[in-house]
Write a protein that holds these residues in place. Structure first.
Motif, PDB file in Angstrom:
ATOM      1  N   VAL A   7       0.829  -1.200   0.000  1.00 36.56           N
ATOM      2  CA  VAL A   7       0.000   0.000   0.000  1.00 36.56           C
ATOM      3  C   VAL A   7       0.868   1.255   0.000  1.00 36.56           C
ATOM      4  CG1 VAL A   7      -1.680   1.332   1.350  1.00 36.56           C
ATOM      5  CG2 VAL A   7      -1.952  -1.140   1.095  1.00 36.56           C
ATOM      6  N   ASN A   8       1.934   1.260   0.772  1.00 41.52           N
ATOM      7  CA  ASN A   8       2.798   2.436   0.837  1.00 41.52           C
ATOM      8  C   ASN A   8       3.563   2.656  -0.464  1.00 41.52           C
ATOM      9  OD1 ASN A   8       2.053   3.070   3.447  1.00 41.52           O
ATOM     10  ND2 ASN A   8       3.712   1.912   4.388  1.00 41.52           N
ATOM     11  N   ASP A   9       4.009   1.571  -1.117  1.00 39.66           N
ATOM     12  CA  ASP A   9       4.753   1.702  -2.374  1.00 39.66           C
ATOM     13  C   ASP A   9       3.869   2.267  -3.473  1.00 39.66           C
ATOM     14  OD1 ASP A   9       6.975   0.744  -1.156  1.00 39.66           O
ATOM     15  OD2 ASP A   9       6.806  -1.299  -1.944  1.00 39.66           O
ATOM     16  N   ARG A  10       2.655   1.803  -3.555  1.00 43.38           N
ATOM     17  CA  ARG A  10       1.773   2.255  -4.622  1.00 43.38           C
ATOM     18  C   ARG A  10       1.371   3.715  -4.432  1.00 43.38           C
ATOM     19  NH1 ARG A  10      -3.522   2.859  -6.141  1.00 43.38           N
ATOM     20  NH2 ARG A  10      -4.011   2.269  -8.288  1.00 43.38           N
ATOM     21  N   GLY A  11       1.308   4.142  -3.179  1.00 50.01           N
ATOM     22  CA  GLY A  11       0.864   5.509  -2.919  1.00 50.01           C
ATOM     23  C   GLY A  11       2.004   6.461  -2.680  1.00 50.01           C
ATOM     24  N   ALA A  12       3.153   6.214  -3.271  1.00 54.60           N
ATOM     25  CA  ALA A  12       4.333   7.020  -2.988  1.00 54.60           C
ATOM     26  C   ALA A  12       4.205   8.442  -3.488  1.00 54.60           C
ATOM     27  CB  ALA A  12       5.570   6.365  -3.596  1.00 54.60           C
ATOM     28  N   GLY A  13       3.478   8.671  -4.542  1.00 59.80           N
ATOM     29  CA  GLY A  13       3.413  10.020  -5.061  1.00 59.80           C
ATOM     30  C   GLY A  13       2.016  10.410  -5.472  1.00 59.80           C
ATOM     31  N   GLY A  14       1.655  11.691  -5.257  1.00 60.25           N
ATOM     32  CA  GLY A  14       0.383  12.216  -5.723  1.00 60.25           C
ATOM     33  C   GLY A  14      -0.812  11.475  -5.193  1.00 60.25           C
ATOM     34  N   ASP A  15      -0.873  11.264  -3.896  1.00 54.06           N
ATOM     35  CA  ASP A  15      -1.973  10.474  -3.319  1.00 54.06           C
ATOM     36  C   ASP A  15      -3.269  11.272  -3.260  1.00 54.06           C
ATOM     37  OD1 ASP A  15       0.414   9.244  -1.054  1.00 54.06           O
ATOM     38  OD2 ASP A  15      -0.409   8.190  -2.767  1.00 54.06           O
ATOM     39  N   ARG A  16      -4.335  10.578  -3.514  1.00 57.55           N
ATOM     40  CA  ARG A  16      -5.645  11.141  -3.245  1.00 57.55           C
ATOM     41  C   ARG A  16      -5.985  10.907  -1.787  1.00 57.55           C
ATOM     42  NH1 ARG A  16      -9.472   8.251  -7.384  1.00 57.55           N
ATOM     43  NH2 ARG A  16      -8.457   6.492  -6.325  1.00 57.55           N
ATOM     44  N   SER A  17      -7.021  11.598  -1.316  1.00 59.72           N
ATOM     45  CA  SER A  17      -7.376  11.490   0.095  1.00 59.72           C
ATOM     46  C   SER A  17      -7.795  10.071   0.464  1.00 59.72           C
ATOM     47  CB  SER A  17      -8.503  12.470   0.431  1.00 59.72           C
ATOM     48  OG  SER A  17      -9.656  12.191  -0.359  1.00 59.72           O
ATOM     49  N   ASP A  18      -8.458   9.353  -0.487  1.00 60.33           N
ATOM     50  CA  ASP A  18      -8.891   7.996  -0.156  1.00 60.33           C
ATOM     51  C   ASP A  18      -7.697   7.061   0.001  1.00 60.33           C
ATOM     52  OD1 ASP A  18      -8.263   8.155  -2.813  1.00 60.33           O
ATOM     53  OD2 ASP A  18      -9.920   6.892  -3.512  1.00 60.33           O
ATOM     54  N   ARG A  19      -6.634   7.265  -0.784  1.00 62.36           N
ATOM     55  CA  ARG A  19      -5.433   6.448  -0.635  1.00 62.36           C
ATOM     56  C   ARG A  19      -4.710   6.774   0.672  1.00 62.36           C
ATOM     57  NH1 ARG A  19      -4.675   1.829  -2.952  1.00 62.36           N
ATOM     58  NH2 ARG A  19      -2.459   2.104  -2.528  1.00 62.36           N
ATOM     59  N   ALA A  20      -4.720   8.049   1.040  1.00 68.31           N
ATOM     60  CA  ALA A  20      -4.090   8.426   2.309  1.00 68.31           C
ATOM     61  C   ALA A  20      -4.817   7.792   3.487  1.00 68.31           C
ATOM     62  CB  ALA A  20      -4.082   9.946   2.450  1.00 68.31           C
ATOM     63  N   ALA A  21      -6.137   7.780   3.438  1.00 66.73           N
ATOM     64  CA  ALA A  21      -6.916   7.145   4.508  1.00 66.73           C
ATOM     65  C   ALA A  21      -6.669   5.637   4.530  1.00 66.73           C
ATOM     66  CB  ALA A  21      -8.399   7.442   4.314  1.00 66.73           C
ATOM     67  N   LEU A  22      -6.555   5.039   3.342  1.00 69.77           N
ATOM     68  CA  LEU A  22      -6.273   3.606   3.254  1.00 69.77           C
ATOM     69  C   LEU A  22      -4.920   3.289   3.884  1.00 69.77           C
ATOM     70  CD1 LEU A  22      -6.742   0.713   2.233  1.00 69.77           C
ATOM     71  CD2 LEU A  22      -5.780   1.442   0.020  1.00 69.77           C
ATOM     72  N   ARG A  23      -3.904   4.094   3.549  1.00 70.43           N
ATOM     73  CA  ARG A  23      -2.575   3.858   4.109  1.00 70.43           C
ATOM     74  C   ARG A  23      -2.593   3.941   5.633  1.00 70.43           C
ATOM     75  NH1 ARG A  23      -0.589   7.477   0.538  1.00 70.43           N
ATOM     76  NH2 ARG A  23       0.118   8.818   2.237  1.00 70.43           N
ATOM     77  N   GLU A  24      -3.319   4.916   6.137  1.00 73.11           N
ATOM     78  CA  GLU A  24      -3.380   5.087   7.591  1.00 73.11           C
ATOM     79  C   GLU A  24      -4.032   3.876   8.258  1.00 73.11           C
ATOM     80  OE1 GLU A  24      -5.240   8.182  10.927  1.00 73.11           O
ATOM     81  OE2 GLU A  24      -5.337   8.646   8.776  1.00 73.11           O
ATOM     82  N   ASP A  25      -5.134   3.394   7.705  1.00 77.66           N
ATOM     83  CA  ASP A  25      -5.813   2.241   8.291  1.00 77.66           C
ATOM     84  C   ASP A  25      -4.978   0.970   8.164  1.00 77.66           C
ATOM     85  OD1 ASP A  25      -7.895   3.823   9.028  1.00 77.66           O
ATOM     86  OD2 ASP A  25      -9.270   3.178   7.440  1.00 77.66           O
ATOM     87  N   VAL A  26      -4.314   0.805   7.019  1.00 82.52           N
ATOM     88  CA  VAL A  26      -3.457  -0.372   6.833  1.00 82.52           C
ATOM     89  C   VAL A  26      -2.277  -0.326   7.798  1.00 82.52           C
ATOM     90  CG1 VAL A  26      -1.848  -1.491   5.241  1.00 82.52           C
ATOM     91  CG2 VAL A  26      -4.129  -0.850   4.458  1.00 82.52           C
ATOM     92  N   ASP A  27      -1.700   0.851   8.006  1.00 83.45           N
ATOM     93  CA  ASP A  27      -0.600   0.980   8.968  1.00 83.45           C
ATOM     94  C   ASP A  27      -1.045   0.565  10.365  1.00 83.45           C
ATOM     95  OD1 ASP A  27       1.271   1.792   7.153  1.00 83.45           O
ATOM     96  OD2 ASP A  27       1.005   3.942   7.511  1.00 83.45           O
ATOM     97  N   ASP A  28      -2.225   1.021  10.772  1.00 80.21           N
ATOM     98  CA  ASP A  28      -2.731   0.662  12.101  1.00 80.21           C
ATOM     99  C   ASP A  28      -2.960  -0.839  12.215  1.00 80.21           C
ATOM    100  OD1 ASP A  28      -2.682   3.304  12.842  1.00 80.21           O
ATOM    101  OD2 ASP A  28      -4.811   3.667  12.440  1.00 80.21           O
TER     102      ASP A  28
END
Length: 359
Positions: free
Chosen positions: A167-188
């Motif tokens: 998830v972090n690799d795919r969202g390395a650049g130009g993230d939309r808000s939904d990807r940022a929320a996804l990364r946060e939940d996956v990290d948790d």
């Protein structure tokens, strides 16, 4: 019960309540909300230590009550014969209890007996699960119970790390808000799985089956809410997830779901192990208990132990000690049953179902 939620006036369950169902503490002591001393007594303490404490408590309480009564026990023995009544009843109880223990032992062993076809089905089912675990871990499934659980936990932690990296690799650049929320939940989610699995693997290291250490360590991995967390993550971020990420979430769920039956299997084996130990110990304790009860019945009377120490009649001390010893089989039964019933209560549900308050 934290798993129960009430619908809103519109008929939908509260999202905050659903989230709290999966937001539980990892360790069993924190989830139970019990103080450390009580949990030690119920689960962690050596069962023979619990028996010794219980026997001493019976002795002290018996002496205290006997001394506090008027007339004293020595006078009661002189006036009538309560010792004969007491220990005659204890002999009957010991013999009956020992017979009951043999019956319990037979019931435990009944599950191990059966025709050849049934034994073959048990073997096939066991080998099928071992194949699933070997495919999950990429290595032969260990035969030691602690290593068996450790392998599943290692695979779960590895799947969680791979999911987070993906998830972090795919969202390395130009993230939309939904990807940022996804990364946060996956990290948790990943952090919870990895930290909990690492802690439990440390507890399993060097643990030997039969000592309760393996089962107690397994209780500290709260896999159910983590599985529910994966389900909630998929529901909340359905459109943001890629096919690869869905596959990785499925792999994580698979590793978590395998831990459930693996823990139940180890717990069931421990139950059988503990009940067999209990049966043997009670039969061992029944012999000296019967001997002490018989001696008390035959020898002790008002004149057998004259005198007093610290204001307590010697006959009171002797009768109290004999009574505590004759209760040894029952004390053993209580000690082991406290652990077995507590363990059974803490593991009633299998899967993502929370049966207690998370606080």
């Amino acid at each position: 019960m934290s798993g129960s939620t009430e619908g809103s006036p519109g008929g939908s369950a509260s999202g905050d309540a659903a989230e709290s169902d999966t937001d539980t503490a990892d360790t069993m002591r924190e989830r139970a909300g019990e103080n450390r001393a009580k949990l030690w007594l119920l689960l962690r303490a050596d069962r023979l230590v619990v028996v010794a404490v219980l026997t001493l408590a019976i002795f002290v309480v018996f002496v205290a009550v006997a001394v506090g009564l008027s007339p004293s026990l020595a006078e009661k023995v002189g006036a009538s014969d309560p010792i004969e009544t007491l220990f005659a009843s204890m002999i009957t109880a010991i013999v009956t209890g020992a017979t009951l223990v043999v019956t319990i032992g037979q019931l435990v062993l009944t599950g191990e007996n059966g025709p050849l076809g049934d034994q073959q089905e048990r073997m096939d089912a066991t080998l099928a699960v071992r194949d699933d675990i070997a495919a999950l871990t990429g290595a032969p499934t260990p035969t030691d119970p602690a290593a068996f659980l450790d392998a599943i936990l290692g695979a779960a932690a590895e799947r969680a790390e791979e999911l987070r990296d993906s998830v972090n690799d795919r969202g390395a650049g130009g993230d939309r808000s939904d990807r940022a929320a996804l990364r946060e939940d996956v990290d948790d989610l990943a952090e919870g799985v990895i930290e909990n699995a690492t802690a439990v693997r440390g507890q399993l290291d060097g643990a030997e089956f039969g000592s309760f250490d393996v089962v107690f360590a397994a209780l500290n991995f709260d896999y159910g809410p983590k599985m529910a967390g994966v389900e909630r993550l998929v529901a909340d971020h359905d459109e943001a997830l890629t096919d690869d990420e869905r596959d990785r979430l499925g792999e994580l769920t698979e590793s978590l779901s395998l831990f459930g039956p693996a823990r139940e299997h180890v717990k069931t084996l421990y139950f059988q192990w503990a009940l067999i130990d209990l049966s043997r110990l009670i039969l061992y304790a029944a012999v000296p208990a019967l001997l002490v009860a018989g001696l008390a019945l035959s020898v002790v009377d008002a004149g057998t132990f004259p005198g007093r120490t610290l204001g307590v009649d010697h006959v009171t001390l002797v009768v109290a000690g004999a009574f505590a010893v004759t209760l040894l089989p029952f004390s053993l039964f209580v000690s082991y049953l406290l652990r077995v019933l507590t363990l059974a209560k803490r593991t009633l549900a299998i899967g993502p179902l929370v049966l207690r308050d998370s606080g």
